[in-house]
Design a protein around this motif. Structure first.
Motif, PDB file in Angstrom:
ATOM      1  N   VAL A 114     -22.262 -49.092  31.845  1.00  0.00           N
ATOM      2  CA  VAL A 114     -20.716 -49.307  31.306  1.00  0.00           C
ATOM      3  C   VAL A 114     -20.123 -48.498  30.174  1.00  0.00           C
ATOM      4  CG1 VAL A 114     -19.353 -51.973  31.568  1.00  0.00           C
ATOM      5  CG2 VAL A 114     -21.494 -51.218  32.921  1.00  0.00           C
ATOM      6  N   SER A 115     -18.366 -49.142  30.308  1.00  0.00           N
ATOM      7  CA  SER A 115     -18.433 -48.447  28.638  1.00  0.00           C
ATOM      8  C   SER A 115     -17.292 -49.263  28.704  1.00  0.00           C
ATOM      9  CB  SER A 115     -18.109 -47.177  28.532  1.00  0.00           C
ATOM     10  OG  SER A 115     -16.997 -46.986  29.969  1.00  0.00           O
ATOM     11  N   PRO A 116     -16.866 -49.806  27.552  1.00  0.00           N
ATOM     12  CA  PRO A 116     -15.180 -50.576  27.280  1.00  0.00           C
ATOM     13  C   PRO A 116     -13.960 -49.525  27.317  1.00  0.00           C
ATOM     14  CG  PRO A 116     -16.079 -51.380  25.469  1.00  0.00           C
ATOM     15  CD  PRO A 116     -17.335 -49.583  26.408  1.00  0.00           C
ATOM     16  N   ILE A 117     -12.847 -49.680  27.322  1.00  0.00           N
ATOM     17  CA  ILE A 117     -12.203 -49.517  27.369  1.00  0.00           C
ATOM     18  C   ILE A 117     -10.646 -49.927  26.788  1.00  0.00           C
ATOM     19  CG2 ILE A 117      -9.497 -47.818  28.719  1.00  0.00           C
ATOM     20  CD1 ILE A 117     -11.429 -47.822  31.359  1.00  0.00           C
ATOM     21  N   THR A 118     -11.055 -49.203  25.078  1.00  0.00           N
ATOM     22  CA  THR A 118     -10.565 -49.951  23.961  1.00  0.00           C
ATOM     23  C   THR A 118      -8.478 -49.939  24.212  1.00  0.00           C
ATOM     24  OG1 THR A 118     -10.079 -47.745  22.804  1.00  0.00           O
ATOM     25  CG2 THR A 118     -12.665 -49.372  22.303  1.00  0.00           C
ATOM     26  N   GLU A 119      -8.765 -48.854  24.540  1.00  0.00           N
ATOM     27  CA  GLU A 119      -6.665 -48.951  24.661  1.00  0.00           C
ATOM     28  C   GLU A 119      -6.816 -49.338  26.307  1.00  0.00           C
ATOM     29  OE1 GLU A 119      -4.592 -46.155  23.102  1.00  0.00           O
ATOM     30  OE2 GLU A 119      -5.617 -46.752  21.225  1.00  0.00           O
ATOM     31  N   PRO A 120      -6.001 -50.438  26.887  1.00  0.00           N
ATOM     32  CA  PRO A 120      -6.044 -50.449  28.367  1.00  0.00           C
ATOM     33  C   PRO A 120      -4.829 -49.379  28.882  1.00  0.00           C
ATOM     34  CG  PRO A 120      -6.535 -52.306  27.447  1.00  0.00           C
ATOM     35  CD  PRO A 120      -6.358 -51.090  26.392  1.00  0.00           C
ATOM     36  N   THR A 121      -4.839 -49.018  30.720  1.00  0.00           N
ATOM     37  CA  THR A 121      -4.602 -48.177  30.991  1.00  0.00           C
ATOM     38  C   THR A 121      -3.204 -48.995  31.404  1.00  0.00           C
ATOM     39  OG1 THR A 121      -5.980 -47.661  31.930  1.00  0.00           O
ATOM     40  CG2 THR A 121      -4.483 -46.732  32.989  1.00  0.00           C
ATOM     41  N   PRO A 122      -1.951 -48.509  30.449  1.00  0.00           N
ATOM     42  CA  PRO A 122      -0.161 -49.030  30.953  1.00  0.00           C
ATOM     43  C   PRO A 122      -0.224 -48.417  33.011  1.00  0.00           C
ATOM     44  CG  PRO A 122      -0.346 -46.946  29.655  1.00  0.00           C
ATOM     45  CD  PRO A 122      -2.000 -47.481  30.142  1.00  0.00           C
ATOM     46  N   ASN A 123       0.796 -49.357  33.151  1.00  0.00           N
ATOM     47  CA  ASN A 123       0.861 -49.398  34.566  1.00  0.00           C
ATOM     48  C   ASN A 123      -0.537 -48.952  35.437  1.00  0.00           C
ATOM     49  OD1 ASN A 123       3.876 -49.397  34.188  1.00  0.00           O
ATOM     50  ND2 ASN A 123       3.090 -48.012  32.764  1.00  0.00           N
ATOM     51  N   ILE A 124      -1.229 -50.535  35.122  1.00  0.00           N
ATOM     52  CA  ILE A 124      -2.626 -50.069  35.536  1.00  0.00           C
ATOM     53  C   ILE A 124      -2.389 -50.453  37.667  1.00  0.00           C
ATOM     54  CG2 ILE A 124      -3.337 -52.178  35.347  1.00  0.00           C
ATOM     55  CD1 ILE A 124      -5.576 -49.558  36.208  1.00  0.00           C
ATOM     56  N   ALA A 125      -1.532 -51.167  37.623  1.00  0.00           N
ATOM     57  CA  ALA A 125      -1.409 -51.825  39.605  1.00  0.00           C
ATOM     58  C   ALA A 125      -0.058 -51.622  39.522  1.00  0.00           C
ATOM     59  CB  ALA A 125      -1.749 -53.127  39.433  1.00  0.00           C
ATOM     60  N   ALA A 126       1.072 -50.387  38.899  1.00  0.00           N
ATOM     61  CA  ALA A 126       2.155 -50.062  39.389  1.00  0.00           C
ATOM     62  C   ALA A 126       2.450 -49.626  41.074  1.00  0.00           C
ATOM     63  CB  ALA A 126       2.621 -48.423  38.168  1.00  0.00           C
ATOM     64  N   TYR A 127       1.214 -49.450  40.937  1.00  0.00           N
ATOM     65  CA  TYR A 127       1.625 -49.209  43.098  1.00  0.00           C
ATOM     66  C   TYR A 127       1.824 -50.442  43.876  1.00  0.00           C
ATOM     67  CZ  TYR A 127      -3.127 -50.623  43.171  1.00  0.00           C
ATOM     68  OH  TYR A 127      -4.575 -51.140  43.080  1.00  0.00           O
ATOM     69  N   LYS A 128       1.769 -51.609  43.288  1.00  0.00           N
ATOM     70  CA  LYS A 128       1.727 -52.649  44.182  1.00  0.00           C
ATOM     71  C   LYS A 128       3.235 -53.629  43.861  1.00  0.00           C
ATOM     72  CE  LYS A 128       0.296 -56.771  41.775  1.00  0.00           C
ATOM     73  NZ  LYS A 128       1.266 -57.784  42.061  1.00  0.00           N
ATOM     74  N   ASP A 129       3.777 -53.333  43.020  1.00  0.00           N
ATOM     75  CA  ASP A 129       5.107 -53.444  43.501  1.00  0.00           C
ATOM     76  C   ASP A 129       6.337 -52.591  42.650  1.00  0.00           C
ATOM     77  OD1 ASP A 129       4.503 -53.643  40.151  1.00  0.00           O
ATOM     78  OD2 ASP A 129       4.445 -56.548  40.320  1.00  0.00           O
ATOM     79  N   LYS A 130       5.730 -51.673  41.793  1.00  0.00           N
ATOM     80  CA  LYS A 130       7.117 -50.488  41.550  1.00  0.00           C
ATOM     81  C   LYS A 130       7.302 -50.873  39.973  1.00  0.00           C
ATOM     82  CE  LYS A 130       6.876 -46.860  45.369  1.00  0.00           C
ATOM     83  NZ  LYS A 130       7.546 -46.401  45.960  1.00  0.00           N
ATOM     84  N   LEU A 131       6.925 -51.932  39.185  1.00  0.00           N
ATOM     85  CA  LEU A 131       6.710 -52.240  38.054  1.00  0.00           C
ATOM     86  C   LEU A 131       6.198 -51.361  37.167  1.00  0.00           C
ATOM     87  CD1 LEU A 131       8.592 -54.311  36.435  1.00  0.00           C
ATOM     88  CD2 LEU A 131       6.462 -55.789  36.201  1.00  0.00           C
ATOM     89  N   VAL A 132       6.928 -50.498  36.991  1.00  0.00           N
ATOM     90  CA  VAL A 132       6.501 -49.625  35.878  1.00  0.00           C
ATOM     91  C   VAL A 132       7.457 -49.901  34.374  1.00  0.00           C
ATOM     92  CG1 VAL A 132       6.777 -47.135  34.999  1.00  0.00           C
ATOM     93  CG2 VAL A 132       7.286 -48.156  36.980  1.00  0.00           C
TER      94      VAL A 132
END
Length: 213
Positions: free
Chosen positions: A122-140
């Motif tokens: 496991v490795s941490p992601i120091t800069e979380p991915t933007p819009n990671i769940a944008a597919y859920k409600d298409k909020l970008v």
């Protein structure tokens, strides 16, 4: 019971009231007859979960050999079968991840990790991915986002594909928020803001211009 998405995302509710959104080309399955007492789901692909917590019945996702256990949470899991990595992003609450090879790790809201199925680490992601769940409600949300990164996000959400014709435009910066808008309208806002142009050819939106504003 197996739920499967193909070319578009969709949202539904599990028997306990927890909700899930499947991204494109994703499968989630569970045993309906035991779900009340053993809420274990198998995931192939990417899904967002908003879980109703129950101390007597842990909510567990099995994805590419990794176990992700809810602790009162909304979180995203990306675990496509053809990828080496499982990515877990926690939006609220906590989750615990574990398997036979790694020590249990707890993630809190705003944290994101990547698990390598090859290295079993496991490795941490120091800069979380933007819009990671944008597919859920298409909020970008684009916040000082490069045009290339914005195109990558939009290409993952819409059937039409965006191609940037001139490499000089790829690092142009965008600040804008879009919610469930048509791809054509989004591109129009972007090109007008950057003082560049777009055209459509064979279901591909081509962005072009000498330089951005």
């Amino acid at each position: 019971i197996t739920m499967q998405s193909f070319d578009s995302a969709f949202t539904d509710t599990l028997p306990d009231g927890s909700t899930y959104t499947l991204n494109k080309k994703t499968t989630v399955s569970y045993a309906n007859n035991t779900y009340k007492n053993k809420r274990t789901l198998q995931l192939k692909g990417e899904a967002f979960f908003d879980v109703v917590h129950n101390n007597d019945a842990p909510f567990i996702i099995e994805a590419n050999g990794l176990m992700i256990e809810d602790i009162g949470t909304s979180f995203n899991v990306k675990a496509y079968p053809d990828s080496e990595f499982v990515t877990i992003s926690v939006l609220s609450g906590e989750v615990k991840i574990y398997n036979e090879k790694i020590q249990p790790t707890t993630l809190k809201a705003g944290e994101e990790i990547r698990y390598s199925t090859h290295k079993e680490a496991v490795s941490p992601i120091t800069e979380p991915t933007p819009n990671i769940a944008a597919y859920k409600d298409k909020l970008v949300i684009f916040d000082n986002t490069t045009l290339q990164n914005a195109a990558d996000v939009l290409n993952s959400l819409y059937d039409e594909k965006i191609k940037i014709e001139n490499d000089a435009l790829k690092n142009c910066v965008i600040n804008a928020t879009f919610h469930n808008e048509k791809i054509e309208d989004i591109v129009n806002v972007i090109t007008e803001t950057l003082n560049i142009k777009s055209k459509t050819e064979n279901n591909t939106i081509i962005i072009y211009g000498a330089s951005c504003k």
